[in-house]
Write a protein that holds these residues in place. Structure first.
Motif, PDB file in Angstrom:
ATOM      1  N   HIS A  83       0.824  -1.205   0.000  1.00 45.40           N
ATOM      2  CA  HIS A  83       0.000   0.000   0.000  1.00 45.40           C
ATOM      3  C   HIS A  83       0.863   1.262   0.000  1.00 45.40           C
ATOM      4  N   VAL A  84       2.140   1.085   0.226  1.00 43.21           N
ATOM      5  CA  VAL A  84       3.062   2.226   0.282  1.00 43.21           C
ATOM      6  C   VAL A  84       4.103   2.041  -0.825  1.00 43.21           C
ATOM      7  N   PRO A  85       3.876   2.633  -1.987  1.00 38.53           N
ATOM      8  CA  PRO A  85       4.719   2.344  -3.153  1.00 38.53           C
ATOM      9  C   PRO A  85       6.186   2.751  -2.973  1.00 38.53           C
ATOM     10  N   GLU A  86       6.457   3.610  -1.999  1.00 37.27           N
ATOM     11  CA  GLU A  86       7.840   4.054  -1.776  1.00 37.27           C
ATOM     12  C   GLU A  86       8.789   2.909  -1.408  1.00 37.27           C
ATOM     13  N   HIS A  87       8.246   1.799  -0.890  1.00 37.32           N
ATOM     14  CA  HIS A  87       9.138   0.673  -0.542  1.00 37.32           C
ATOM     15  C   HIS A  87       9.855   0.158  -1.780  1.00 37.32           C
ATOM     16  N   ALA A  88       9.086  -0.082  -2.838  1.00 41.95           N
ATOM     17  CA  ALA A  88       9.698  -0.583  -4.069  1.00 41.95           C
ATOM     18  C   ALA A  88      10.593   0.482  -4.704  1.00 41.95           C
ATOM     19  N   GLN A  89      10.196   1.718  -4.570  1.00 45.70           N
ATOM     20  CA  GLN A  89      10.980   2.799  -5.182  1.00 45.70           C
ATOM     21  C   GLN A  89      12.344   2.975  -4.501  1.00 45.70           C
ATOM     22  N   LEU A  90      12.347   3.007  -3.179  1.00 42.19           N
ATOM     23  CA  LEU A  90      13.632   3.159  -2.489  1.00 42.19           C
ATOM     24  C   LEU A  90      14.485   1.897  -2.641  1.00 42.19           C
ATOM     25  N   ALA A  91      13.816   0.742  -2.772  1.00 39.55           N
ATOM     26  CA  ALA A  91      14.565  -0.507  -2.948  1.00 39.55           C
ATOM     27  C   ALA A  91      15.425  -0.434  -4.214  1.00 39.55           C
ATOM     28  N   TRP A  92      14.903   0.166  -5.262  1.00 43.02           N
ATOM     29  CA  TRP A  92      15.689   0.281  -6.490  1.00 43.02           C
ATOM     30  C   TRP A  92      16.972   1.088  -6.239  1.00 43.02           C
ATOM     31  N   VAL A  93      16.810   2.196  -5.527  1.00 43.00           N
ATOM     32  CA  VAL A  93      17.978   3.030  -5.211  1.00 43.00           C
ATOM     33  C   VAL A  93      19.002   2.205  -4.425  1.00 43.00           C
ATOM     34  N   ASN A  95      19.324  -1.037  -4.350  1.00 41.33           N
ATOM     35  CA  ASN A  95      19.904  -2.057  -5.236  1.00 41.33           C
ATOM     36  C   ASN A  95      21.140  -1.524  -5.937  1.00 41.33           C
ATOM     37  N   CYS A  96      21.060  -0.272  -6.362  1.00 38.88           N
ATOM     38  CA  CYS A  96      22.156   0.325  -7.124  1.00 38.88           C
ATOM     39  C   CYS A  96      23.341   0.687  -6.238  1.00 38.88           C
ATOM     40  N   LEU A  97      23.134   0.635  -4.940  1.00 40.69           N
ATOM     41  CA  LEU A  97      24.193   0.982  -3.984  1.00 40.69           C
ATOM     42  C   LEU A  97      24.871  -0.274  -3.421  1.00 40.69           C
ATOM     43  N   THR A  98      24.267  -1.437  -3.692  1.00 41.79           N
ATOM     44  CA  THR A  98      24.747  -2.693  -3.098  1.00 41.79           C
ATOM     45  C   THR A  98      25.673  -3.419  -4.057  1.00 41.79           C
ATOM     46  N   GLY A  99      26.781  -3.922  -3.527  1.00 40.50           N
ATOM     47  CA  GLY A  99      27.669  -4.745  -4.340  1.00 40.50           C
ATOM     48  C   GLY A  99      27.055  -6.117  -4.583  1.00 40.50           C
ATOM     49  N   PHE A 100      27.330  -6.688  -5.741  1.00 41.08           N
ATOM     50  CA  PHE A 100      26.815  -8.015  -6.068  1.00 41.08           C
ATOM     51  C   PHE A 100      27.320  -9.051  -5.062  1.00 41.08           C
ATOM     52  N   GLY A 101      28.610  -8.966  -4.772  1.00 42.73           N
ATOM     53  CA  GLY A 101      29.191  -9.914  -3.819  1.00 42.73           C
ATOM     54  C   GLY A 101      28.634  -9.726  -2.417  1.00 42.73           C
ATOM     55  N   GLU A 102      28.404  -8.481  -2.079  1.00 44.39           N
ATOM     56  CA  GLU A 102      27.843  -8.131  -0.773  1.00 44.39           C
ATOM     57  C   GLU A 102      26.456  -8.789  -0.610  1.00 44.39           C
ATOM     58  N   ALA A 103      25.631  -8.694  -1.637  1.00 43.43           N
ATOM     59  CA  ALA A 103      24.304  -9.319  -1.587  1.00 43.43           C
ATOM     60  C   ALA A 103      24.443 -10.839  -1.528  1.00 43.43           C
ATOM     61  N   GLY A 104      25.430 -11.371  -2.204  1.00 44.13           N
ATOM     62  CA  GLY A 104      25.636 -12.817  -2.253  1.00 44.13           C
ATOM     63  C   GLY A 104      26.066 -13.425  -0.927  1.00 44.13           C
ATOM     64  N   GLN A 132      14.399  -4.972   2.220  1.00 39.23           N
ATOM     65  CA  GLN A 132      14.298  -4.796   3.663  1.00 39.23           C
ATOM     66  C   GLN A 132      15.066  -3.557   4.124  1.00 39.23           C
ATOM     67  N   VAL A 133      16.194  -3.306   3.494  1.00 41.53           N
ATOM     68  CA  VAL A 133      16.963  -2.092   3.779  1.00 41.53           C
ATOM     69  C   VAL A 133      16.072  -0.871   3.530  1.00 41.53           C
ATOM     70  N   ALA A 134      15.400  -0.878   2.381  1.00 43.99           N
ATOM     71  CA  ALA A 134      14.518   0.243   2.041  1.00 43.99           C
ATOM     72  C   ALA A 134      13.376   0.354   3.047  1.00 43.99           C
ATOM     73  N   THR A 322      15.665  11.626  -0.734  1.00 42.89           N
ATOM     74  CA  THR A 322      16.630  10.718  -1.359  1.00 42.89           C
ATOM     75  C   THR A 322      16.786  11.044  -2.848  1.00 42.89           C
ATOM     76  N   TYR A 323      15.673  11.208  -3.538  1.00 42.59           N
ATOM     77  CA  TYR A 323      15.718  11.520  -4.975  1.00 42.59           C
ATOM     78  C   TYR A 323      16.459  12.827  -5.209  1.00 42.59           C
ATOM     79  N   ASP A 324      16.209  13.779  -4.360  1.00 45.15           N
ATOM     80  CA  ASP A 324      16.874  15.079  -4.488  1.00 45.15           C
ATOM     81  C   ASP A 324      18.384  14.929  -4.306  1.00 45.15           C
ATOM     82  N   ARG A 325      18.787  14.186  -3.277  1.00 48.65           N
ATOM     83  CA  ARG A 325      20.224  13.990  -3.019  1.00 48.65           C
ATOM     84  C   ARG A 325      20.896  13.277  -4.190  1.00 48.65           C
ATOM     85  N   LEU A 326      20.144  12.380  -4.828  1.00 49.00           N
ATOM     86  CA  LEU A 326      20.716  11.614  -5.945  1.00 49.00           C
ATOM     87  C   LEU A 326      20.896  12.458  -7.198  1.00 49.00           C
TER      88      LEU A 326
END
Ligand code: ATP
Ligand code: MG
Length: 332
Positions: A83-93, A95-104, A132-134, A322-326
């Motif tokens: 019901h709160v679309p910002e979860h998926a939106q911040l998750a994308w941001v 995702n782009c900050l996380t290392g592949f190995g870090e997630a692994g 979950q981070v988002a 967050t969007y503004d800072r980016l």
């Protein structure tokens, strides 16, 4: 007032005893002292296939159980994640900050994907810790009440918050896990070396709060203990008995020492019979309360709608910053 945020999956319908003792019980206590945000995490649920009709029903069942457990919509914000679309939106941001190995390196992913096989594992399951981070950062939460299995994900949240703040300027509160030592990990009744789990426990090892109380009593009575006969808390050498003592102590308020004294010289059967009674006394009114919330779905949905509105106000502000800072161009 410090803020807390946590979530629970609507995957299995019923919560299990580990969910309640490890997490939900603390949520109820923290709503008195904290600005509390709690949600049913349906976005997390679809990391594995879900039947749509079941998911919708289970989402209401999860919310009803949270109210039955003692969450008060006047004292906390209770909502459904989608019901709160910002979860998926911040998750994308994130995702782009996380290392592949870090997630692994996330052990929950390794365990769950190993069980499913890589062909059947979704990318969503791989990146769900980042969602979950988002979830946590959107609300600028100071503390995250969860079970021990989630500690690594809160650590990841801290790392990513610090990384973002370092790169783009102070934006996110750095959260800490809120994990009570005693109940951080409730074990499977048939295999006390693994955690009780919605997805991993065998039916006999798992106490679902909404199951027939008699069946839960039976599971307690057939819990695996050990060949010794002494009733004593020793998590390392007597994990089965210790798990039962933890459950008993938390549900009744009796200390472990008091229980050890009460059962001195007695057999495991005595402990199990009494704990089975304790369990029936706990789950019977819990099931009734849950059912009464489910009998009035309009009111339940209204509670969730109001919660989503309150949650969105906070989440939208964090996402805008967050969007503004980016450096995203504002859509004027
Ligand atoms: P799954 O196995 O599908 O991940 P789950 O049983 O872990 O399901 P979740 O909805 O993922 O259930 O977890 C909700 C909350 O319950 C989390 O905070 C989690 O840490 C906590 N929790 C889950 N299992 C236990 C357990 N055995 N002991 C203590 N806390 C637990
Ligand atoms: Mg889990």
């Amino acid at each position: 007032v410090p803020r807390v945020l946590s979530g629970i999956q609507p995957t299995a319908g019923s919560f299990h005893l580990g969910n309640y003792l490890g997490a939900v019980r603390q949520w109820v206590a923290l709503q008195e002292s904290h600005d509390a945000f709690y949600m049913v995490v349906d976005l997390h649920a679809i990391t594995v296939p879900q039947d749509p009709a079941e998911l919708r029903a289970n989402t209401r069942i999860a919310a009803a159980q949270l109210l039955a457990a003692g969450l008060d919509p006047e004292r906390c914000t209770l909502f459904v994640q989608s019901h709160v679309p910002e979860h998926a939106q911040l998750a994308w941001v994130m995702n782009c900050l996380t290392g592949f190995g870090e997630a692994g390196r996330m052990t929950q992913f390794k365990d769950k994907s190993a069980k499913q096989g890589t062909d059947r594992t979704s990318v969503g399951l791989f990146t769900y810790p980042i969602l979950q981070v988002a979830d946590i950062l959107l609300y600028q939460a100071h503390q995250v009440p969860v079970g021990e299995d989630q500690r690594q994900h809160v650590e990841l949240t801290r790392d990513l918050a610090e990384r973002f703040n370092g790169r783009y300027g102070e934006t996110f509160t750095i959260p800490a896990p809120y994990i009570l030592k005693e109940t951080a990990k409730i074990y499977d009744l048939q295999d006390p070396s693994i955690k009780m789990s919605k997805s991993a426990s065998s039916p006999k090892g798992l106490i679902n709060l909404l199951d027939e109380p008699k069946s839960s009593a039976k599971k307690i009575k057939s819990a695996v203990t050990d060949t010794d006969t002494v009733i004593r808390f020793d998590a390392e050498n007597k994990p089965g008995v210790s798990n039962l003592l933890t459950i008993y102590s938390t549900l009744t308020g009796a200390s472990i020492a008091e229980l050890e004294q009460k059962y001195e010289g007695k057999m495991y059967g005595a402990l199990k019979t009494d704990l089975a009674d304790v369990m029936v006394e706990f789950v019977t009114p819990f099931r009734d309360r849950t059912q009464s919330y489910l009998d009035d779905p309009e009111s339940l949905d209204a509670v969730l709608a109001k919660g989503a509105e309150k949650a969105r106000a906070v989440a939208a502000e964090t996402l805008a910053t967050t969007y503004d800072r980016l450096g995203f161009l504002p859509a004027k």
